[in-house]
Design an enzyme around this catalytic site. Structure first.
Site, short mmCIF file in Angstrom:
data_model
loop_
_atom_site.label_atom_id
_atom_site.label_comp_id
_atom_site.label_asym_id
_atom_site.label_seq_id
_atom_site.Cartn_x
_atom_site.Cartn_y
_atom_site.Cartn_z
N HIS A 92 1.09 -1.16 0.12
CA HIS A 92 0.04 -0.02 -0.05
C HIS A 92 0.86 1.19 0.09
O HIS A 92 1.79 0.98 0.39
CB HIS A 92 -0.96 -0.09 1.37
N ASP A 99 3.34 -4.60 7.87
CA ASP A 99 2.13 -3.66 7.80
C ASP A 99 1.02 -4.68 8.06
O ASP A 99 0.56 -5.58 6.94
CB ASP A 99 2.03 -3.00 6.56
N GLN A 108 -4.39 -5.17 6.91
CA GLN A 108 -5.37 -5.95 6.29
C GLN A 108 -5.35 -7.41 6.97
O GLN A 108 -6.25 -8.20 6.55
CB GLN A 108 -5.23 -6.16 4.84
N LYS A 128 -9.97 -0.77 10.91
CA LYS A 128 -10.28 -1.97 10.30
C LYS A 128 -10.50 -3.26 11.10
O LYS A 128 -10.36 -4.35 10.59
CB LYS A 128 -8.77 -2.33 9.39
N CYS A 144 -4.83 2.80 -3.49
CA CYS A 144 -3.55 3.24 -2.78
C CYS A 144 -2.40 2.16 -3.07
O CYS A 144 -1.84 1.99 -2.08
CB CYS A 144 -3.66 3.79 -1.46
N1 7TS Z 1 -1.66 -0.70 4.73
C1 7TS Z 1 -2.58 -1.31 4.19
C2 7TS Z 1 -2.09 -2.68 3.87
C3 7TS Z 1 -3.97 -0.85 3.98
O1 7TS Z 1 -4.55 -1.55 3.38
C4 7TS Z 1 -4.23 0.39 4.32
C5 7TS Z 1 -5.38 1.10 4.31
C6 7TS Z 1 -2.89 1.14 5.06
C7 7TS Z 1 -1.77 0.58 5.28
C8 7TS Z 1 -3.63 2.48 5.72
O2 7TS Z 1 -4.36 2.26 6.66
P1 7TS Z 1 -4.85 3.82 7.58
O3 7TS Z 1 -5.81 3.29 8.24
O4 7TS Z 1 -3.69 4.41 8.07
O5 7TS Z 1 -5.60 4.66 6.29
N2 7TS Z 1 -6.34 0.55 3.00
C9 7TS Z 1 -7.44 0.84 2.35
C10 7TS Z 1 -8.07 0.28 1.38
O6 7TS Z 1 -7.47 -0.59 1.17
N3 7TS Z 1 -8.90 1.01 1.18
O7 7TS Z 1 -9.08 2.28 1.70
C11 7TS Z 1 -7.95 2.09 2.66
#
Ligand code: 7TS
Length: 416
Positions: free
Chosen positions: A131, A208, A211, A234, A372
């Protein structure tokens, strides 16, 4: 091995859905089918109640008051840290740093690790699956330090090529940063094995877990991750809070990220003595209600038998893949052997945004675009995909609704 029917029967999905008030709402006059869980999942009643209760009866600032409410808010905030520690099996609550989310966690780790350990000519190793939030912060610190970002490639199924990853772990690499589960394709990386490969070369690893956390039970000590990051929103908790786990010794060796209140032991104009971990990395008033909500989400997740949850989710994903791949002219992108929670697809001659817009008119929420993860799209030579992403509250009926609506998209485009 349980039969698929008994796996579906073993998980009381209708009862679970009643815990999530939003799931019984209508969108455009149709029952909501929420399949955008990889972007953010929905919140169960105990999380909503915990936040309401916090502001109704427990709120004040933390770590500073002698009065009752400040003591209570501090207790709730620190209790949440212990819940996170136990949930991911960290060695100590001092290893749990509350941040805004996975993005801030990686920015923090990259900035402070890079400041201390990166020099001209050093390398940071990531993978092609990442990501943007596990690419850009490393790119920024590499640029600042004259270091180089290296990228381990993926194969046509969307799996990291482990032999390449291993051969790129040279003595120049000072840290590797890898996703546990890909948000764009759903690939589950063999992170334990990848960490072992890196540790053989004495290279620390940031994972990371944004997910992975909604789908897998994660044990940071079993993985032996040096850093592990995730976002509360999440894992059925509130937005605006997340976690940076780091091994105590590593965290202690690193400089602070931001300066301000709470991260100090003493301040004079001549010199500041920084606080111990984790507070050294938590400058300013934290997201107290967020931590409380995350704590409630963890209690909620702990109320499940995770073997049953994981069997259900895997059965649902396989069912969805089977049904969706029957659609003519549809291609699934990302066919790794190990997957969790995500089906990305493209359709012949129909742009993913059109798919998403028509599905929305049917009450079905999916995400379309590059998710992203632009380098992943580039790897497959496409600008975007449509992505259906699942949580344990999704059902086979919702998959049927998805498939029917995709058929409708095809009918509409057959006439244009
Ligand atoms: N890493 C992964 C693998 C992610 O899927 C996301 C967000 C992030 C980092 C960042 O997370 P945040 O909570 O700091 O924004 N992924 C997604 C997505 O797949 N659709 O919207 C956000």
């Amino acid at each position: 091995m349980n039969s698929v029917a008994s796996i579906f029967d073993a998980f009381p999905v209708d009862k679970v859905r009643r815990d999530f008030p939003i799931l019984s709402s209508n969108v455009h006059g149709k029952p909501l089918v929420y399949l955008d869980n990889a972007a953010s999942n929905q919140k169960p009643k105990p999380v909503l109640d915990a936040i309401q209760d916090y502001y109704t009866a427990q709120h004040s600032n933390v770590h500073r008051g002698v009065h009752f409410l400040s003591g209570l808010a501090t207790e709730k905030y620190e209790e949440a840290r212990i819940k996170v520690r136990n949930y991911i099996n960290a060695g100590s609550e001092n290893e749990i740093i509350f941040v805004r989310g996975a993005t801030e966690a990686i920015n923090l780790a990259a900035a402070v690790f890079g400041k201390k350990n990166l020099e001209q000519g050093d390398e940071v190793l990531i993978t092609e699956l990442e990501h943007h939030s596990n690419i850009v912060p490393w790119q920024m610190i590499c640029e600042e330090k004259g270091a180089r970002l290296r990228v381990a490639p993926i194969n046509d199924s969307g799996e990291v090529m482990l032999d390449k990853f291993e051969s790129m772990l040279t003595s120049n690499v000072k840290i590797a940063a890898i996703s546990h589960v890909s948000n764009a394709l759903g690939t589950v990386n063999p992170v334990k094995q990848m960490i072992e490969m890196a540790h053989r070369k004495k290279i620390p690893v940031l994972v990371d877990g944004a997910q992975a956390m909604p789908h897998l039970r994660v044990d940071v000590r079993d993985l032996d991750a040096d850093f592990y990051v995730f976002s509360s929103h999440k894992v059925f908790g509130p937005t605006g809070i997340g976690v940076l786990y780091g091994k105590a010794q590593l965290l202690e060796s690193l400089p602070p990220y931001q300066g301000g209140g709470d991260m100090i032991k003493s301040v004079t104009f001549e010199k500041t003595v920084f606080n111990d971990i984790p507070y050294k990395f938590e400058a300013g008033t934290p997201h107290i209600e967020g931590a409380v909500g995350l704590g409630a989400a963890i209690d909620y997740l702990n109320s499940f038998d995770w073997r049953i949850v994981q069997d259900y989710e895997q059965a649902l994903l396989k069912f969805a893949e089977k049904e969706i791949s029957k659609i003519d002219g549809l291609k699934i992108i990302g066919t790794a052997k190990e997957k969790a929670g995500v089906i990305s697809f493209v359709m012949e001659d129909i742009h993913p945004h059109d798919v998403g817009t028509i599905l929305d008119s049917e009450g079905i929420a999916i995400r379309t675009g590059h998710h992203c993860a632009q380098p992943v799209m580039e790897r497959f030579g496409i600008p975007a995909t449509a992505r259906a992403s699942f949580a344990f509250y999704n059902t086979r009926e919702e998959i049927h609704a998805l498939v029917q609506s995709i058929q409708k998209v095809k009918e509409i485009f057959a006439h244009v």
